[in-house]
Every structure is written in structure tokens, then in C-alpha cells.
Design an enzyme around this catalytic site. Structure first.
Site: not given
Ligand code: F6R
Length: 608
Positions: A2, A27, A74, A100-101, A481, A485, A488, A504, A603
């Protein structure tokens, strides 16, 4: 997630609020709304979906007035509908609030208010809070907000306006960021610097338990119990140009291509070639304190957790300190073994991730020393830790984290060197690492120059419905990772595994339709991974391998290969991840996905 923006001053509020919301789109959100005061008249407009829908709705007749608040939501309590969108009003309709929250005791408060005859329109905890403020209102908005918040459990960043006090914004923070933007004859508020930077660079970061009262000609900060607080005014360093896309089709692509510079910026000023060491004043750890560390716990979420796993390999190998890596969401609710000899490292791009922040709080309470590897300057985690290192990779706007990951790995390498040189690592080994680290930016550039090769690969595999990513040793987290990527942003189901674990269970999935991405630079476990590739081939799986030049053995077995330059084993993730980032980007574009704002993702995850 948010976003909050608010304005009070001489200018029309609507364009400022809408631009602020646009800047925070990255975000992640699923509805948006604004409330603008024109004297004693409150005009609220909201819409489910992307901001463009709200823009169209207000186009012919925008709300008029010079005080206003705006929000991107959000969904957490109640679906992403127009009714659930913020702002919400109190029972009288005179007070409007954005939040927010999560208000954890909202159900109990709601029941008490229902018993007193309140009627609610939405399913949100925010509307409950707006009604609670209204219930306390006796002619003083500031006191009504303070009284309501004293009854509330949970996390919030809020901004409130009232028709009875049309030239005032009241904001408060507990666990969700609120930043005041101090202007000349006007003041702003936002949950994210990007909404402020066009108007002012002077900002005040509210801390938990603080409220601020903003008018056009000034502001003051107090606690919920009315104690005055003097706050320093900070300067934002990022400018608008760094937040814009700079000619790239998507922020994600721009950020992937920024990595030669961002990695360099992370290292800048820290490496001491001559002594094979690093200088990181921000760690605030004396040599004696470093020698006293018996154990390290790294805590983080998502991509940052993956970089933490790489950190474990580095720290244990080079500094010989036992290291665990824990999901912050798990750490916070366990009974972790932490003492004064434990160093807890929190890794976060945003510095606002709720789970990481809570894990940090838990570690501090148990007496651990804490370090933060954080990108956003002035963010909550950066302010909470005992010491740390800013990543300095610049604003990361694309929801999928890319350049923050490589900078996190570099920051971990630097922290490791500092620890290792005070323990067993020799001068020559230290110098070897530093020389290899200094080469990484140009090596990344040489990979990016061959991005069209990855694009062709992506075209071949864009129709896959599942994918497996395999790696060993320090490249196992890279496999995790790479898979994250891909899933997502392109919504292809992808899993990462240590290559030998495949037999396994996951091997059952392999057939001729299953691309298997294998991260296989020529490192200490290269021979092992060749056998794993043979196992995949024997089942008809199509292997895409990330290799070093001249790897004839894997080239013969793989359907396709992509070559990365050679570096020291523990630094290979900084190079091997680049083609995987590009691969997921090009696959997602090919599939027509919204790369910078993938569905359901935010984000900055500021709720639990
Ligand atoms: C994936 C991604 C998320 C963040 C996670 C932690 O591409 O961006 O998995 O890595 O939400 O976010 P931060 O690093 O901001 O604590």
C-alpha cells in the site's frame, strides 16, 4: 504494497496526489483512491484496479481543494473492490482516513462500535479505525486520532483529514513507514520517498509511536501521549531521473543492465587492495567484538534470503564462523537460540519488510548484536540495526528484485572478508578476493552484451509450463533465485534444487517437455554436476546450462549453453544469476506478462 500520500498547501491537491500514487505504483496495489477537502466539503473518489481507472473516473471533474490524501491499496482485509478501497470515512462522513498495515484487534473494536449503532460499508480494518477516530472526536482531530490509536493493536501508517479542520493533515506511524516532506509554504506526507522527491528533498522520518500534525506553514511531531518530539530533517539523495526508466522498456530490464554500476557502487570506497581487507565503518564492530562472534544468523525474506544463503557459504568457508540462514517469518515466531556472541544480519532491499523487521526486534531483545544490509537509506531496518552497510544500488523499482540481489552478495562478500581477515584468512587470499571482486563489474557487462543470446533461448522455452533449476554449492541458492525470478514474473511453475537432490524426488517430473536450467560453472563440484546433467539427459530432459568457456563436456550434453566469465568459486553467483534474470525477463515479455508489476506481488511487504 500500500502507498500513502498527502498534501496541504496552496496548490490544488488532486494532481499532486495522483502523481504521488503513480510514483508508488511499483510497490504493488489493487485499488486506489483520493479524498480532497474544499473548505468544509470532502470529495472522495475510489476505483478498484490500476490507477488508470481512477484517472479516467476523475478526468472530467477532478476534486477541487488544497488539502488531500491518496492511497493505493493491496488487499489484506476484504477483496480488492472499490468499496474496500481507501480513503474510508467515519460514521459522520466528516473524517477520512487512509491506512497501511493491519489493525489486529479490528474485529473486537468493530463489534463494540456495531453495538453502539455504527454502520460499516466495507470489510476493512481501516474503516473500523476511521469510525473509532470519529467516536473519539470532540472537536479536536489530533486528540481523537491519538485516543483511537491508544486502543489499537497492530501495525499502521495512517493519514487523516476532517471537514471540521480543513487545513490539517494528521499522520501516525507504528510499524509502517511514514515520511514527512517539508516544503516551502506547503507540506507533504508519504509512505515512500518516491512520492515526495518531485516536491522536496527535505524529509522527516517518523518513528513508531509518533504522530505528526501538518499544516501549510509548519508541522510538529508528538507521541501518542502528547510528548513533543524534536526530529532531524534529512535530505533525500535520489533524484527523479534515477527513478525513471531511462529508455528501457521495463524497470526490471533497466535494473538488470545497471548491475555493472550498482555492484561497483556497493564496493566503492570499501576495498583495501594492499591489505587484502575491507573498510566498513558502518559495521561499528571493533576487532575485539569481531573476534568474539561465535555464531551468525542471517535473516531475510525472498530474494534477500537467497543472498543470505550465499552469505552462509562465504562466511563458513572464509571466516569459519558457524552460520545459519532463517526465513524472517519463521525466526520471529520460534524460540531462537541467540546470545551476546551471536551476530544477526538482516538483509533487505526495502528496509521495510515486516517479517524481517520483527525478526530483528526479536534478535535485539535477546541481546544479539545486529547488522543490516539494506538498500533504502533511512528505512526502518536501517535505523533499527546496531550497524550495517548500505547496498547503494540505487532505487529498485521493478517488483522482481535483481540489482539488489547482486549488491547483497557483494555486501556479504565484504562483511565476510572483514571477518575472515581477523581470523584465518591470509593477506594473499584477501588480495585475491579483492582483485576478483574488482573485476566483477566488467565481467557482468560482458554478459549483458550477450543479452540477445539469452533472448533467443527464452523464445525457445517460453511455452514451458514447468521448469527445474539445479545448482550445487554456492550456486544452489542461485538455482533457487533463478526459479523464483521465473515464477514471479512469468507465472511458469519453477522449482530450484541442489542438483543431487533431484534423484530423491523431482526426477519424477523430468520428461522432454521440462526445461532444466543447470548452473554449472567450473568450480569445486563441477564433476558432480556433470553426472546430474547426465541423469536429466537420460530421462529426455532439455538442459540449459550456465557454464564457463571451453566446457566441452557439458556443451555435448546440454540442449543449450550460456557462457559466463571465470571468477573465484564463492563469487560465481554474481555472474551466474545475470543470464537467469535475463531469461526470466525475456520469457515474461514473450508471454505478455506485466513484468514490473506482476500479479499479486508487492515491492515492499510491510504486512506479516
Ligand atoms: C523477489 C522479491 C522478494 C523480496 C522480499 C524481501 O523478486 O523481490 O522476494 O526479496 O519480499 O524484500 P526486501 O529485500 O525488501 O526485504
Amino acid at each position: 504494497m500500500c502507498g500513502i500520500v498527502g498534501y496541504v498547501g496552496p496548490r490544488q491537491a488532486t494532481p499532486i496526489l495522483m502523481e504521488g500514487l503513480r510514483r508508488m505504483e511499483y510497490r504493488g496495489y489493487d485499488s486506489a483512491g483520493i479524498a480532497v477537502l474544499d473548505g468544509h466539503h470532502l470529495d472522495i473518489r475510489k476505483a478498484a484496479g490500476k490507477l488508470g481507472i481512477l484517472v479516467d473516473e476523475i478526468a472530467g471533474c477532478p476534486p477541487h481543494g488544497t488539502t488531500g490524501i491518496g492511497h493505493t491499496r493491496w488487499a489484506t482485509h476484504g477483496g480488492p473492490t472499490t468499496i474496500n478501497a481507501h480513503p474510508h470515512t467515519d460514521q459522520s462522513g466528516r473524517i477520512a482516513l487512509i491506512h497501511n498495515g493491519i489493525i489486529e484487534n479490528a474485529p473486537a473494536i468493530k463489534q463494540a462500535l456495531l453495538d453502539r449503532g455504527h454502520v460499516f460499508k466495507s470489510e476493512t480494518d481501516t474503516e473500523v479505525l476511521a469510525h473509532l477516530v470519529g467516536a473519539f472526536y470532540e472537536g479536536n482531530l489530533e486528540e481523537a486520532v491519538a485516543s483511537a490509536l491508544r486502543d489499537v493493536d497492530g501495525a499502521y501508517g495512517i493519514c487523516v483529514v476532517s471537514t471540521d479542520e480543513p487545513d490539517v493533515l494528521i499522520v501516525a506511524r507504528n510499524g509502517s513507514p511514514i515520511i514527512l516532506g517539508i516544503g516551502d509554504g506547503e507540506n507533504l506526507v508519504a509512505s515512500d520517498q518516491s512520492a515526495l522527491v518531485e516536491h522536496t528533498r527535505s524529509v522527516v522520518y517518523l518513528d513508531n509511536g509518533e504522530m505528526a500534525i501538518l499544516k501549510a506553514d509548519g508541522y510538529r511531531v508528538r507521541t501518542l501521549t502528547s510528548r513533543h518530539v524534536d526530529k532531524p530533517v534529512n535530505q533525500i539523495e535520489w533524484d527523479l531521473a534515477t527513478i525513471e526508466r531511462g529508455g528501457f522498456e521495463h524497470f526490471m530490464l533497466k535494473e538488470i543492465f545497471e548491475q555493472p554500476e550498482s555492484v561497483e557502487n556497493t564496493m566503492r570506497g570499501h576495498l583495501l587492495e594492499e591489505t587484502g581487507n575491507v573498510r566498513v565503518y558502518g559495521l561499528k564492530l571493533s576487532d575485539e567484538q569481531i573476534k568474539g562472534i561465535k555464531r551468525i544468523i542471517i535473516t531475510a525474506c525472498g530474494t534477500s534470503w537467497h543472498s543470505g544463503l550465499i552469505g552462509k557459504y562465504m562466511i563458513e568457508e572464509m571466516a569459519r564462523i558457524p552460520t545459519e540462514v532463517e526465513y524472517a517469518s519463521e525466526f520471529r515466531y520460534r524460540n531462537p537460540i541467540v546470545d551476546a556472541h551471536t551476530l544477526v544480519i538482516a538483509i533487505s532491499q526495502s528496509g521495510e519488510t515486516a517479517d524481517t523487521l520483527a525478526a530483528l526486534g526479536e534478535a535485539k531483545q535477546r541481546g544479539a548484536r545486529t547488522l543490516g544490509l539494506v538498500n533504502v537509506v533511512g528505512s526502518t531496518i536501517a535505523r533499527e540495526v546496531d550497524g550495517g552497510l548500505y547496498l547503494r544500488c540505487g532505487p529498485e523499482v521493478g517488483v522482481a528484485s535483481t540489482k539488489a540481489f547482486t549488491s547483497q552478495v557483494m555486501a556479504l562478500a565484504m562483511v565476510t572478508l572483514r571477518l575472515a581477515r581477523l581470523r584465518a584468512m591470509s593477506l594473499l587470499d584477501g588480495q585475491r578476493y579483492i582483485q576478483a571482486m574488482l573485476k566483477l563489474p566488467s565481467q557482468i557487462r560482458s554478459i549483458l552484451d550477450r543479452a540477445p543470446e539469452v533472448e533467443l533461448l527464452a523464445e525457445r522455452f517460453a511455452n514451458a509450463t514447468n521448469a527445474l533449476y539445479l545448482g550445487r554449492g554456492v550456486n544452489f541458492p542461485v538455482a533457487l533465485e533463478g526459479a523464483l525470478k521465473l515464477k514471479e514474473i512469468s507465472y511458469i511453475h519453477a522449482e530450484g534444487y541442489p542438483a543431487a537432490e533431484m534423484k530423491h524426488g523431482p526426477i519424477a517430473l523430468i520428461d522432454e517437455n521440462m526445461p532444466v536450467v543447470v548452473v554449472a560453472p567450473r568450480d569445486a563440484v563441477h564433476a558432480k554436476i556433470v553426472s546430474n546433467i547426465q541423469e536429466v539427459r537420460a530421462r529426455g530432459g532439455k538442459v540449459i546450462a550456465i557454464v564457463n568457456a571451453g566446457d566441452e563436456e557439458i556443451s555435448r550434453l546440454a540442449e543449450a549453453t550460456f557462457i559466463v566469465p571465470v571468477t573465484l568459486d564463492l563469487l560465481t553467483p554474481v555472474l551466474t544469476i545475470i543470464p537467469l534474470q535475463l531469461f526470466s525477463y525475456y520469457v515474461a515479455v514473450r508471454r505478455g506478462c506485466n513484468v514490473d508489476q506482476p500479479r499479486n506481488l508487492a515491492k515492499s511487504v510491510t504486512v506479516e
